[in-house]
Design an enzyme around this catalytic site. Structure first.
Site, PDB file in Angstrom:
ATOM      1  NE  ARG A 151      -3.516  -2.294   2.766  1.00 54.56           N
ATOM      2  CZ  ARG A 151      -3.181  -3.445   3.357  1.00 54.56           C
ATOM      3  NH1 ARG A 151      -1.972  -3.585   3.882  1.00 54.56           N
ATOM      4  NH2 ARG A 151      -4.052  -4.442   3.420  1.00 54.56           N
ATOM      5  CE  LYS A 175      -6.204  -1.165   4.903  1.00 54.36           C
ATOM      6  NZ  LYS A 175      -7.523  -1.420   4.287  1.00 54.36           N
ATOM      7  CG  HIS A 256      -5.334   0.618  -4.469  1.00 51.76           C
ATOM      8  ND1 HIS A 256      -4.780   0.314  -3.239  1.00 51.76           N
ATOM      9  CD2 HIS A 256      -6.396  -0.201  -4.606  1.00 51.76           C
ATOM     10  CE1 HIS A 256      -5.490  -0.642  -2.659  1.00 51.76           C
ATOM     11  NE2 HIS A 256      -6.470  -0.981  -3.472  1.00 51.76           N
ATOM     12  NE  ARG A 259      -2.945  -3.328  -1.844  1.00 55.46           N
ATOM     13  CZ  ARG A 259      -2.452  -4.095  -0.861  1.00 55.46           C
ATOM     14  NH1 ARG A 259      -1.145  -4.220  -0.716  1.00 55.46           N
ATOM     15  NH2 ARG A 259      -3.266  -4.742  -0.044  1.00 55.46           N
ATOM     16  CG  HIS A 282      -6.008  -8.677   0.825  1.00 57.95           C
ATOM     17  ND1 HIS A 282      -6.220  -9.092  -0.468  1.00 57.95           N
ATOM     18  CD2 HIS A 282      -5.883  -7.324   0.766  1.00 57.95           C
ATOM     19  CE1 HIS A 282      -6.218  -8.044  -1.280  1.00 57.95           C
ATOM     20  NE2 HIS A 282      -6.023  -6.967  -0.553  1.00 57.95           N
ATOM     21  CE1 TYR A 291      -5.880  -7.631  -7.931  1.00 53.13           C
ATOM     22  CE2 TYR A 291      -6.039  -8.609  -5.758  1.00 53.13           C
ATOM     23  CZ  TYR A 291      -5.766  -7.529  -6.568  1.00 53.13           C
ATOM     24  OH  TYR A 291      -5.391  -6.327  -6.004  1.00 53.13           O
TER      25      TYR A 291
END
Length: 329
Positions: A151, A175, A256, A259, A282, A291
């Site tokens: 990110r 995160k 992004h 990414r 994730h 994806y």
């Protein structure tokens, strides 16, 4: 809780302290819950007395405003988190949002770039920047972004201490403070070495040296400002300049999107979704399943190129039935 404002504040504090929610997540929760509170106020309602019907009316209001399904789903998620917290804290005797069906998320294929477009960006990067130091830094930024799928917030806030010693693997703090390891390819390692050499050899009194004398000393990409590292917005502008130099519409190129390109190109090369999930950081596989369009194409090509009935064959050589018409593509 005496007011909605106090209740939202207590909820956000708990999310930060107990759930380890990231800053951007907390900001989103706060915005969404304040919007709900602002909608309730003129109707003489509060979060403390919120009912299922009122939540549904609010979601209908959001739909009427033209908000996307993704935004409405996010707002319902924030409401669910809050009402569950209120029940656990004893502020309420029930959870009015627990059985409300969300609008779901649209399964849009993420915007991405082809491998040729990424290569054009990488080729253009060494020419972007006013000074040799700027150009070295800018090349390092995009090489590392595409090599790792980080990110943008993770990229610009990389601590320099974790990037020394020509690392083959980077430890990235994502995160919620969760760490993951991502390999670095040869091109990214070379760009990192070159930028570190420039950074470390900055002459006294130079712009870089002044940054390193302050808050920037901690970061791989130091910059002026309160944080001490390159802002996300500055890197986004740099990407736009690279896109123009590469002959690509700058509106198509964002951090992004790079990414997404990282994940898409890995899948095209044969990587599995679980590995991509770990590399992207994730929390669950569901986030990575956007994806699967790549896998669908790959499975189709696999069948059409390798199934014995997918190739034209002579009738006498057909493996199943010499009287059967071969399946051709």
């Amino acid at each position: 809780m005496s007011t909605d404002h106090q209740a939202i504040g207590a909820f956000l504090d708990a999310q930060a302290a107990e759930a380890g929610a990231a800053r951007n997540t907390l900001l989103a929760y706060g915005r969404d819950l304040r919007d709900l509170s602002d909608w309730l106020g003129p109707r003489g309602l509060t979060l403390a007395t919120l009912t299922r019907e009122q939540v549904e009316d609010y979601l209908a209001h959001c739909d009427a405003q033209g908000l996307s399904r993704a935004t409405r789903a996010r707002r319902l998620s924030a409401i669910r988190q809050f009402t569950r917290f209120a029940l656990e804290e004893g502020w309420r005797d029930d959870d009015p949002a627990i059985r409300i069906a969300g609008p779901g998320r649209s399964q849009r294929i993420p915007r991405t770039l082809t491998q040729a477009q990424i290569q054009a960006l990488l080729d253009a990067a060494p020419g972007i920047g006013r000074t040799p130091a700027d150009r070295s830094r800018n090349l390092c930024l995009i090489e590392m972004l595409y090599a790792t799928g980080m990110r943008v917030s993770e990229l610009v806030s990389l601590p320099v201490s974790g990037c020394r010693g020509d690392p083959a693997v980077l430890v990235i703090r994502g995160k919620g403070g969760k760490e993951r390891m991502v390999p670095l390819g040869q091109a990214a390692r070379a760009a990192l070495r070159d930028w570190l050499a420039v950074r470390d050899a900055a002459p006294q009194g130079s712009a870089i040296a002044r940054l390193l004398a302050g808050k920037g000393a901690r970061w791989l990409f130091p910059a002026a400002g309160a944080a001490g590292h390159l802002p996300r917005q500055s890197f986004s502008r740099l990407l736009g300049q690279m896109a123009v130099a590469a002959g690509i519409d700058p509106a198509q190129v964002t951090p992004h999107v790079i990414r997404h390109a990282f994940a898409t190109h890995l899948l095209e090369g044969g990587a599995d979704l679980r590995s991509i999930q770990m590399l992207l950081g994730h929390a669950d596989l569901g986030s990575t399943e956007i994806y699967t369009h790549v896998l669908n194409h790959r499975m189709r090509d696999l069948v059409l190129n390798h199934h014995p009935l997918a190739r034209p064959v002579a009738v006498d050589d057909h493996p199943l039935d010499p009287n059967r018409t071969p399946w051709t593509t």
